[in-house]
Design a protein around this motif. Structure first.
Motif, PDB file in Angstrom:
ATOM      1  N   ALA A  93      19.888   7.650  -8.004  1.00  0.00           N
ATOM      2  CA  ALA A  93      20.754   7.040  -7.206  1.00  0.00           C
ATOM      3  C   ALA A  93      20.270   5.844  -6.796  1.00  0.00           C
ATOM      4  CB  ALA A  93      20.440   7.903  -5.392  1.00  0.00           C
ATOM      5  N   ASP A  94      19.683   4.484  -6.606  1.00  0.00           N
ATOM      6  CA  ASP A  94      19.292   3.399  -6.290  1.00  0.00           C
ATOM      7  C   ASP A  94      19.597   3.290  -7.312  1.00  0.00           C
ATOM      8  OD1 ASP A  94      17.914   4.694  -3.913  1.00  0.00           O
ATOM      9  OD2 ASP A  94      16.045   4.146  -4.763  1.00  0.00           O
ATOM     10  N   VAL A  95      19.084   3.884  -8.740  1.00  0.00           N
ATOM     11  CA  VAL A  95      19.749   2.731 -10.130  1.00  0.00           C
ATOM     12  C   VAL A  95      21.216   2.357 -10.014  1.00  0.00           C
ATOM     13  CG1 VAL A  95      19.529   2.336 -12.846  1.00  0.00           C
ATOM     14  CG2 VAL A  95      17.583   3.039 -11.268  1.00  0.00           C
ATOM     15  N   ASN A  96      22.185   3.802  -9.678  1.00  0.00           N
ATOM     16  CA  ASN A  96      23.747   3.753  -9.403  1.00  0.00           C
ATOM     17  C   ASN A  96      23.785   2.864  -8.824  1.00  0.00           C
ATOM     18  OD1 ASN A  96      23.982   4.818 -12.381  1.00  0.00           O
ATOM     19  ND2 ASN A  96      23.797   7.093 -10.598  1.00  0.00           N
ATOM     20  N   LYS A  97      23.389   2.123  -7.650  1.00  0.00           N
ATOM     21  CA  LYS A  97      23.627   1.996  -6.571  1.00  0.00           C
ATOM     22  C   LYS A  97      23.646   0.350  -6.941  1.00  0.00           C
ATOM     23  CE  LYS A  97      21.576   2.912  -2.415  1.00  0.00           C
ATOM     24  NZ  LYS A  97      20.813   3.580  -1.419  1.00  0.00           N
ATOM     25  N   ALA A  98      22.462   0.443  -7.582  1.00  0.00           N
ATOM     26  CA  ALA A  98      22.983  -1.008  -7.940  1.00  0.00           C
ATOM     27  C   ALA A  98      23.228  -1.712  -8.595  1.00  0.00           C
ATOM     28  CB  ALA A  98      21.196  -1.106  -8.301  1.00  0.00           C
ATOM     29  N   GLY A  99      24.265  -1.280  -9.608  1.00  0.00           N
ATOM     30  CA  GLY A  99      25.592  -1.904 -10.204  1.00  0.00           C
ATOM     31  C   GLY A  99      24.847  -1.410 -11.562  1.00  0.00           C
ATOM     32  N   TYR A 100      23.773  -0.842 -12.270  1.00  0.00           N
ATOM     33  CA  TYR A 100      23.324  -0.962 -13.725  1.00  0.00           C
ATOM     34  C   TYR A 100      25.119   0.556 -14.505  1.00  0.00           C
ATOM     35  CZ  TYR A 100      19.019  -2.900 -12.735  1.00  0.00           C
ATOM     36  OH  TYR A 100      18.210  -3.472 -11.846  1.00  0.00           O
ATOM     37  N   ALA A 101      25.135  -0.205 -15.944  1.00  0.00           N
ATOM     38  CA  ALA A 101      25.883   0.672 -16.492  1.00  0.00           C
ATOM     39  C   ALA A 101      25.363   1.890 -16.814  1.00  0.00           C
ATOM     40  CB  ALA A 101      26.231   0.022 -16.916  1.00  0.00           C
ATOM     41  N   GLU A 102      25.135   3.270 -16.643  1.00  0.00           N
ATOM     42  CA  GLU A 102      24.759   4.744 -17.683  1.00  0.00           C
ATOM     43  C   GLU A 102      24.701   4.277 -19.069  1.00  0.00           C
ATOM     44  OE1 GLU A 102      24.784   7.569 -14.889  1.00  0.00           O
ATOM     45  OE2 GLU A 102      25.091   9.242 -17.026  1.00  0.00           O
ATOM     46  N   LEU A 103      23.488   4.423 -19.437  1.00  0.00           N
ATOM     47  CA  LEU A 103      23.809   4.468 -20.979  1.00  0.00           C
ATOM     48  C   LEU A 103      23.595   5.365 -21.295  1.00  0.00           C
ATOM     49  CD1 LEU A 103      23.922   1.563 -23.509  1.00  0.00           C
ATOM     50  CD2 LEU A 103      21.562   2.197 -23.164  1.00  0.00           C
ATOM     51  N   MET A 104      22.818   6.017 -21.282  1.00  0.00           N
ATOM     52  CA  MET A 104      22.545   7.889 -21.568  1.00  0.00           C
ATOM     53  C   MET A 104      21.706   8.855 -20.206  1.00  0.00           C
ATOM     54  SD  MET A 104      20.880   9.065 -25.279  1.00  0.00           S
ATOM     55  CE  MET A 104      19.140   8.669 -24.200  1.00  0.00           C
ATOM     56  N   THR A 105      21.977   9.712 -20.863  1.00  0.00           N
ATOM     57  CA  THR A 105      21.107  10.891 -19.226  1.00  0.00           C
ATOM     58  C   THR A 105      20.826  12.239 -20.189  1.00  0.00           C
ATOM     59  OG1 THR A 105      23.271  12.167 -18.970  1.00  0.00           O
ATOM     60  CG2 THR A 105      22.709  10.199 -17.653  1.00  0.00           C
ATOM     61  N   VAL A 106      19.233  12.176 -20.100  1.00  0.00           N
ATOM     62  CA  VAL A 106      19.086  13.638 -21.161  1.00  0.00           C
ATOM     63  C   VAL A 106      18.823  14.453 -19.749  1.00  0.00           C
ATOM     64  CG1 VAL A 106      17.237  15.049 -22.271  1.00  0.00           C
ATOM     65  CG2 VAL A 106      17.851  12.290 -22.670  1.00  0.00           C
ATOM     66  N   ALA A 107      19.975  15.577 -19.466  1.00  0.00           N
ATOM     67  CA  ALA A 107      19.883  16.827 -18.073  1.00  0.00           C
ATOM     68  C   ALA A 107      18.513  17.764 -19.250  1.00  0.00           C
ATOM     69  CB  ALA A 107      20.097  17.102 -18.455  1.00  0.00           C
ATOM     70  N   ASP A 108      17.600  18.035 -18.437  1.00  0.00           N
ATOM     71  CA  ASP A 108      16.420  18.612 -19.110  1.00  0.00           C
ATOM     72  C   ASP A 108      16.233  19.596 -18.019  1.00  0.00           C
ATOM     73  OD1 ASP A 108      15.097  19.685 -21.715  1.00  0.00           O
ATOM     74  OD2 ASP A 108      13.891  20.013 -19.772  1.00  0.00           O
ATOM     75  N   PRO A 109      15.791  21.103 -17.736  1.00  0.00           N
ATOM     76  CA  PRO A 109      15.167  21.548 -16.916  1.00  0.00           C
ATOM     77  C   PRO A 109      14.060  21.266 -16.371  1.00  0.00           C
ATOM     78  CG  PRO A 109      15.749  23.219 -18.038  1.00  0.00           C
ATOM     79  CD  PRO A 109      16.519  21.951 -19.111  1.00  0.00           C
ATOM     80  N   ASP A 110      13.201  20.783 -17.358  1.00  0.00           N
ATOM     81  CA  ASP A 110      11.756  20.553 -17.469  1.00  0.00           C
ATOM     82  C   ASP A 110      11.447  18.679 -16.974  1.00  0.00           C
ATOM     83  OD1 ASP A 110      10.302  23.339 -17.570  1.00  0.00           O
ATOM     84  OD2 ASP A 110      10.506  22.734 -20.037  1.00  0.00           O
ATOM     85  N   MET A 113      16.041  12.669 -17.755  1.00  0.00           N
ATOM     86  CA  MET A 113      15.722  10.962 -18.206  1.00  0.00           C
ATOM     87  C   MET A 113      17.203  10.461 -18.364  1.00  0.00           C
ATOM     88  SD  MET A 113      13.876  11.415 -21.591  1.00  0.00           S
ATOM     89  CE  MET A 113      13.738   9.793 -22.117  1.00  0.00           C
ATOM     90  N   LEU A 114      16.884   9.284 -17.385  1.00  0.00           N
ATOM     91  CA  LEU A 114      18.468   8.480 -17.493  1.00  0.00           C
ATOM     92  C   LEU A 114      18.203   7.167 -17.929  1.00  0.00           C
ATOM     93  CD1 LEU A 114      21.090   7.241 -16.059  1.00  0.00           C
ATOM     94  CD2 LEU A 114      19.656   6.729 -13.987  1.00  0.00           C
ATOM     95  N   PHE A 115      19.254   6.441 -19.099  1.00  0.00           N
ATOM     96  CA  PHE A 115      18.593   5.020 -19.652  1.00  0.00           C
ATOM     97  C   PHE A 115      19.964   4.144 -18.498  1.00  0.00           C
ATOM     98  CE2 PHE A 115      16.392   7.844 -22.485  1.00  0.00           C
ATOM     99  CZ  PHE A 115      15.348   6.601 -22.312  1.00  0.00           C
ATOM    100  N   SER A 116      19.757   3.040 -18.017  1.00  0.00           N
ATOM    101  CA  SER A 116      21.004   1.893 -17.770  1.00  0.00           C
ATOM    102  C   SER A 116      20.905   0.935 -17.892  1.00  0.00           C
ATOM    103  CB  SER A 116      21.024   2.125 -16.518  1.00  0.00           C
ATOM    104  OG  SER A 116      21.585   3.626 -15.616  1.00  0.00           O
ATOM    105  N   ILE A 117      22.131   0.042 -18.046  1.00  0.00           N
ATOM    106  CA  ILE A 117      21.934  -1.252 -18.576  1.00  0.00           C
ATOM    107  C   ILE A 117      22.472  -2.468 -17.128  1.00  0.00           C
ATOM    108  CG2 ILE A 117      21.020  -0.803 -20.994  1.00  0.00           C
ATOM    109  CD1 ILE A 117      23.913  -1.699 -21.390  1.00  0.00           C
ATOM    110  N   LYS A 118      21.604  -3.618 -17.375  1.00  0.00           N
ATOM    111  CA  LYS A 118      22.482  -4.459 -17.035  1.00  0.00           C
ATOM    112  C   LYS A 118      23.491  -5.219 -18.103  1.00  0.00           C
ATOM    113  CE  LYS A 118      22.547  -5.085 -12.627  1.00  0.00           C
ATOM    114  NZ  LYS A 118      21.895  -5.476 -11.007  1.00  0.00           N
ATOM    115  N   GLU A 119      24.335  -5.663 -17.945  1.00  0.00           N
ATOM    116  CA  GLU A 119      25.120  -6.808 -19.504  1.00  0.00           C
ATOM    117  C   GLU A 119      25.301  -7.837 -18.468  1.00  0.00           C
ATOM    118  OE1 GLU A 119      26.906  -5.060 -23.293  1.00  0.00           O
ATOM    119  OE2 GLU A 119      27.179  -4.185 -21.307  1.00  0.00           O
ATOM    120  N   ASN A 120      25.467  -8.898 -19.795  1.00  0.00           N
ATOM    121  CA  ASN A 120      26.171 -10.277 -18.904  1.00  0.00           C
ATOM    122  C   ASN A 120      26.438 -11.162 -20.248  1.00  0.00           C
ATOM    123  OD1 ASN A 120      26.507 -12.955 -18.039  1.00  0.00           O
ATOM    124  ND2 ASN A 120      24.598 -13.632 -17.694  1.00  0.00           N
ATOM    125  N   ASN A 121      27.716 -10.638 -20.353  1.00  0.00           N
ATOM    126  CA  ASN A 121      28.270 -11.588 -21.642  1.00  0.00           C
ATOM    127  C   ASN A 121      27.973 -10.777 -22.768  1.00  0.00           C
ATOM    128  OD1 ASN A 121      29.462 -13.308 -20.576  1.00  0.00           O
ATOM    129  ND2 ASN A 121      28.485 -14.884 -20.325  1.00  0.00           N
TER     130      ASN A 121
END
Lengths: 174, 168
Positions: A93-110, A113-121
């Motif tokens: 939630a903190d990452v999303n709120k900070a304006g990072y763009a979501e790249l990929m998530t892996v939802a697993d019961p165990d 994972m979330l991968f997010s990036i910050k891009e410039n040009n």
């Protein structure tokens, strides 16, 4: 009037600079004295050492190219906490709120994972990874000029606990 | 006379670099290992090239085994702060739980001086390194360490580790 616009633009630019790594920095500070969490920080000085080297083999050349554009790495991790899933939810939630763009998530019961990036040009300047589940939590920030193709190479060669999940991203994207 | 003064000026900072860690460890060390290129190469039992490439340009490596009080009160942080005040910069820091690895350095033209603290078998160790390290060979070297190809000098006589001879 022109001066006013200049200062407004400058203020926005400054905000952008300070925003770099803000999530990882806040977690670093929050858990600085908590021994349940391991904190890792690799500075630009360390990465700059790699740029001055001559590669002997093709494998070395690949590794040096992969790390030469990185400016730093910060990681907060724990492998024996009771509320890892809750912490994962808060961190994402903190990452999303900070304006990072979501790249990929892996939802697993165990373990999720979330991968997010910050891009410039079109250049990825920061990659954030959050892993949580069971008793394990990892929040990692890699910054500099990041080439996603080389992430798995860095992950494999640096052999840092927690970083191996970065390798999964490139593999999963194929 | 001028040459002598010039040489003294050059030597003083070099001497002072190791002096900080020497002074700190005087009261908290249990053992000191001083290694030079020839002795470093002797550690490589299997004579693998990765190890040789990493240590080949190291002029001097001093490892201080610290006593348990240094680990408990984290007094090594004061020593690191003293180095930072002389221009040393953070290269890497890992801490929390049973993990401890701090690396600070000061680069010169072709070589550098590095100091740091790490944990081995729950015992803090401080080190001072002068020279150049083959950083790109370190990942391969880690593999060799894991396979047990290299002699671990810290396992020698470790039954007396943790006892400070100054406190006996």
């Amino acid at each position: 009037m022109k001066k006013g616009i200049f200062f407004i633009v400058l203020a926005f630019l400054s905000a952008g600079v300070f925003a770099q790594g803000e999530v990882i920095t806040s977690y670093f500070n929050k858990y600085a004295d908590n021994d349940a969490f391991t904190k890792v920080s690799v500075s630009s000085k360390m990465f700059s050492m790699f740029t001055e080297m001559e590669a002997g083999t093709e494998a070395e050349q690949e590794f040096l190219e992969a790390v030469s554009k990185l400016k730093g790495l910060k990681m907060v991790m724990a492998d024996s906490i009771a509320d890892a899933k809750a912490l994962y939810k808060k961190a994402t939630a903190d990452v999303n709120k900070a304006g990072y763009a979501e790249l990929m998530t892996v939802a697993d019961p165990d373990q999720s994972m979330l991968f997010s990036i910050k891009e410039n040009n079109g250049i990825i300047e920061e990659l954030v990874m959050v892993v949580g589940g069971g008793n394990k939590f990892v929040l990692l920030s890699l910054y500099g000029e990041i080439d996603l193709k080389n992430i798995s190479r860095i992950a494999r060669d640096m052999k840092v606990q927690g970083l191996e999940d970065l390798g999964r991203m490139h593999h999963d994207k194929k | 006379m001028l040459i002598l003064l010039f040489l003294m000026g050059l030597l003083q900072p070099l001497w002072a670099q190791q002096e900080i860690i020497s002074q700190y460890t005087d009261s908290v060390k249990t053992r000191t290992y001083c290694l030079y290129p020839s002795t470093l190469r002797m550690l490589d039992l299997s004579e693998n090239h990765e190890f040789y490439d990493v240590v080949n340009n190291i002029e001097k490596l001093v490892i201080y085994s610290l006593d348990s009080t240094a680990g408990a009160d984290k007094s090594y942080l004061q020593m690191i702060k003293a180095y930072q005040e002389t221009g040393f910069e953070e290269y890497m820091a890992m801490y929390g739980g049973s993990n401890l690895f701090l690396l600070y350095g000061l680069e010169e033209s072709t070589t550098g001086t590095f100091i740091g603290v790490y944990q081995q078998d729950n015992q803090p160790q401080a080190f001072y390194l002068k020279g150049a390290i083959g950083w790109n060979k370190i990942p391969e070297l880690f593999e060799k360490f894991q396979e047990g190809d290299l002699l671990n000098i810290f396992q020698l006589n470790n039954n007396k580790r943790g006892q400070n001879p100054h406190h006996q």
